[in-house]
Scaffold this motif. Sequence first.
Motif, PDB file in Angstrom:
ATOM      1  N   ASN A 179       0.846  -1.192   0.000  1.00  0.00           N
ATOM      2  CA  ASN A 179       0.000   0.000   0.000  1.00  0.00           C
ATOM      3  C   ASN A 179       0.884   1.246   0.000  1.00  0.00           C
ATOM      4  OD1 ASN A 179      -2.127   1.781   0.124  1.00  0.00           O
ATOM      5  ND2 ASN A 179      -2.626   1.384   2.262  1.00  0.00           N
ATOM      6  N   GLU A 180       1.594   1.443  -1.133  1.00  0.00           N
ATOM      7  CA  GLU A 180       2.470   2.608  -1.305  1.00  0.00           C
ATOM      8  C   GLU A 180       3.494   2.735  -0.170  1.00  0.00           C
ATOM      9  OE1 GLU A 180       2.405   4.192  -4.087  1.00  0.00           O
ATOM     10  OE2 GLU A 180       0.622   3.126  -4.775  1.00  0.00           O
ATOM     11  N   GLY A 181       4.092   1.644   0.223  1.00  0.00           N
ATOM     12  CA  GLY A 181       5.094   1.667   1.287  1.00  0.00           C
ATOM     13  C   GLY A 181       4.826   0.579   2.305  1.00  0.00           C
ATOM     14  N   PRO A 182       3.784   0.753   3.141  1.00  0.00           N
ATOM     15  CA  PRO A 182       3.425  -0.318   4.079  1.00  0.00           C
ATOM     16  C   PRO A 182       3.013  -1.577   3.314  1.00  0.00           C
ATOM     17  CG  PRO A 182       2.376   1.742   4.692  1.00  0.00           C
ATOM     18  CD  PRO A 182       2.973   1.960   3.337  1.00  0.00           C
ATOM     19  N   HIS A 183       3.254  -2.724   3.901  1.00  0.00           N
ATOM     20  CA  HIS A 183       2.874  -3.967   3.226  1.00  0.00           C
ATOM     21  C   HIS A 183       2.454  -5.017   4.239  1.00  0.00           C
ATOM     22  CE1 HIS A 183       6.877  -5.755   4.233  1.00  0.00           C
ATOM     23  NE2 HIS A 183       7.265  -4.516   4.103  1.00  0.00           N
ATOM     24  N   ALA A 227     -10.661 -16.180  -5.292  1.00  0.00           N
ATOM     25  CA  ALA A 227     -11.606 -15.923  -4.200  1.00  0.00           C
ATOM     26  C   ALA A 227     -10.998 -16.352  -2.868  1.00  0.00           C
ATOM     27  CB  ALA A 227     -12.917 -16.656  -4.467  1.00  0.00           C
ATOM     28  N   GLU A 228     -10.331 -17.479  -2.890  1.00  0.00           N
ATOM     29  CA  GLU A 228      -9.664 -17.972  -1.677  1.00  0.00           C
ATOM     30  C   GLU A 228      -8.531 -17.037  -1.274  1.00  0.00           C
ATOM     31  OE1 GLU A 228      -7.284 -21.960  -0.080  1.00  0.00           O
ATOM     32  OE2 GLU A 228      -8.066 -21.870  -2.137  1.00  0.00           O
ATOM     33  N   PHE A 229      -7.797 -16.536  -2.266  1.00  0.00           N
ATOM     34  CA  PHE A 229      -6.708 -15.588  -2.013  1.00  0.00           C
ATOM     35  C   PHE A 229      -7.230 -14.316  -1.341  1.00  0.00           C
ATOM     36  CE2 PHE A 229      -4.867 -11.720  -4.085  1.00  0.00           C
ATOM     37  CZ  PHE A 229      -3.749 -11.598  -3.275  1.00  0.00           C
ATOM     38  N   LYS A 230      -8.311 -13.761  -1.883  1.00  0.00           N
ATOM     39  CA  LYS A 230      -8.861 -12.514  -1.333  1.00  0.00           C
ATOM     40  C   LYS A 230      -9.383 -12.713   0.083  1.00  0.00           C
ATOM     41  CE  LYS A 230      -9.978 -10.945  -5.979  1.00  0.00           C
ATOM     42  NZ  LYS A 230     -11.021 -10.681  -6.983  1.00  0.00           N
ATOM     43  N   GLU A 231      -9.954 -13.878   0.338  1.00  0.00           N
ATOM     44  CA  GLU A 231     -10.426 -14.181   1.692  1.00  0.00           C
ATOM     45  C   GLU A 231      -9.255 -14.295   2.657  1.00  0.00           C
ATOM     46  OE1 GLU A 231     -13.087 -14.534   4.625  1.00  0.00           O
ATOM     47  OE2 GLU A 231     -13.564 -14.105   2.515  1.00  0.00           O
ATOM     48  N   ALA A 232      -8.132 -14.850   2.158  1.00  0.00           N
ATOM     49  CA  ALA A 232      -6.927 -14.963   2.995  1.00  0.00           C
ATOM     50  C   ALA A 232      -6.376 -13.583   3.335  1.00  0.00           C
ATOM     51  CB  ALA A 232      -5.870 -15.800   2.272  1.00  0.00           C
ATOM     52  N   ASP A 239      -9.589  -5.589   6.454  1.00  0.00           N
ATOM     53  CA  ASP A 239     -10.458  -5.036   5.419  1.00  0.00           C
ATOM     54  C   ASP A 239      -9.744  -4.017   4.534  1.00  0.00           C
ATOM     55  OD1 ASP A 239     -12.591  -6.570   6.273  1.00  0.00           O
ATOM     56  OD2 ASP A 239     -13.355  -5.030   7.642  1.00  0.00           O
ATOM     57  N   GLU A 240      -8.865  -3.218   5.130  1.00  0.00           N
ATOM     58  CA  GLU A 240      -8.159  -2.184   4.354  1.00  0.00           C
ATOM     59  C   GLU A 240      -7.335  -2.824   3.241  1.00  0.00           C
ATOM     60  OE1 GLU A 240      -4.569   1.088   4.945  1.00  0.00           O
ATOM     61  OE2 GLU A 240      -5.503   0.146   6.704  1.00  0.00           O
ATOM     62  N   TRP A 241      -6.674  -3.915   3.569  1.00  0.00           N
ATOM     63  CA  TRP A 241      -5.841  -4.600   2.578  1.00  0.00           C
ATOM     64  C   TRP A 241      -6.711  -5.378   1.590  1.00  0.00           C
ATOM     65  CZ3 TRP A 241      -0.840  -3.245   2.754  1.00  0.00           C
ATOM     66  CH2 TRP A 241      -0.378  -2.670   3.943  1.00  0.00           C
ATOM     67  N   HIS A 242      -7.812  -5.924   2.075  1.00  0.00           N
ATOM     68  CA  HIS A 242      -8.727  -6.644   1.193  1.00  0.00           C
ATOM     69  C   HIS A 242      -9.278  -5.717   0.112  1.00  0.00           C
ATOM     70  CE1 HIS A 242     -12.802  -8.131   0.060  1.00  0.00           C
ATOM     71  NE2 HIS A 242     -12.123  -9.262  -0.095  1.00  0.00           N
ATOM     72  N   ALA A 243      -9.514  -4.451   0.459  1.00  0.00           N
ATOM     73  CA  ALA A 243     -10.035  -3.481  -0.508  1.00  0.00           C
ATOM     74  C   ALA A 243      -9.051  -3.249  -1.657  1.00  0.00           C
ATOM     75  CB  ALA A 243     -10.325  -2.160   0.206  1.00  0.00           C
ATOM     76  N   LEU A 244      -7.765  -3.430  -1.384  1.00  0.00           N
ATOM     77  CA  LEU A 244      -6.744  -3.209  -2.408  1.00  0.00           C
ATOM     78  C   LEU A 244      -6.716  -4.324  -3.453  1.00  0.00           C
ATOM     79  CD1 LEU A 244      -3.766  -2.051  -0.136  1.00  0.00           C
ATOM     80  CD2 LEU A 244      -5.179  -0.602  -1.598  1.00  0.00           C
ATOM     81  N   VAL A 245      -7.218  -5.517  -3.086  1.00  0.00           N
ATOM     82  CA  VAL A 245      -7.127  -6.671  -4.006  1.00  0.00           C
ATOM     83  C   VAL A 245      -8.495  -7.201  -4.425  1.00  0.00           C
ATOM     84  CG1 VAL A 245      -4.890  -7.358  -3.036  1.00  0.00           C
ATOM     85  CG2 VAL A 245      -7.005  -8.356  -2.104  1.00  0.00           C
TER      86      VAL A 245
END
Length: 289
Positions: A179-183, A227-232, A239-245
């Motif tokens: 996320n533009e730096g943080p990961h 779908a499994e990846f996004k759930e992981a 949720d913040e990271w899920h929104a990115l993918v």
Amino acid sequence: MTKYIYIVALLIGFNMANAQEIRYVNADNGLYLRDKPSQDSKRIDKLVYGTELEITERTNLKLDVQDSNEVISGEWVKVSCKDDIHNNRKGYVFNGFLTEEKIKKRFRVGFENFTVEFENLDAEMIDNPQLSTHASTNLDAIVEMGETLENKTIRIRHHSKYKKIEVFQRHENSISISNEGPHCDLTDWKHYYSAWEPLKVTNSSNMFTTITYSPRAWSKFIKVDMAEFKEAVKEHCGDEWHALVKDSKNINKGASTVSISKIYFKVIFTTMHDETIEKVIAFDVPMGC
């Protein structure tokens, strides 16, 4: 005018007398720290290659040491260790194996029958850097940020006679969300594991060169259900990271990327009695940067 020149000369002399005289241990197998300036005196410690020292006293006691076919000349000096490994100990060393040039320490892991050394590698054991490794089979270490394990020299220092030494390498890939730096790294989810590859012997039978990986090796991964990846991602990162993918169709595009997360080295040591001793060292590799 003469008075001012005299004062300046005194100040220069004072500063020179109080300047630190820093040296580094350049003895391949380490250098003994002794309680007196004599080869017959008590050994306080063995200083590893690259140890930073401050010379606090010159004894003018000369010494010649035979090193293979070369005679090393020098003198005994009193030193103070400048690192935490040797607990700031003080004592005497032979300065023929000291250098002004700063030396990068080797990463070392000692086992009962052999010691594994990585030259020019900044890494440390996980949890306890002083952990006894004599009875351990698998050990975990971490590579410092900005370091690489590629194209390094590994030296196996054997403590007993042997028939054969083999070193193998493999790597583990994981997915990282940036996320533009943080990961957020999915190091507890699925991975790709490469096959074990034998390392090439260099210079002598106990020196090896580590593998340099291609971009394809860095990005290789197993087939996953998106779908499994996004759930992981949602479960492990939030949720913040899920929104990115959430709209991603490929694990290696956009906010997510595949990268090497661990590199393993396996040493197989065959004794004179055909007993095989196998040890594995796993290095965590920083991701997302």
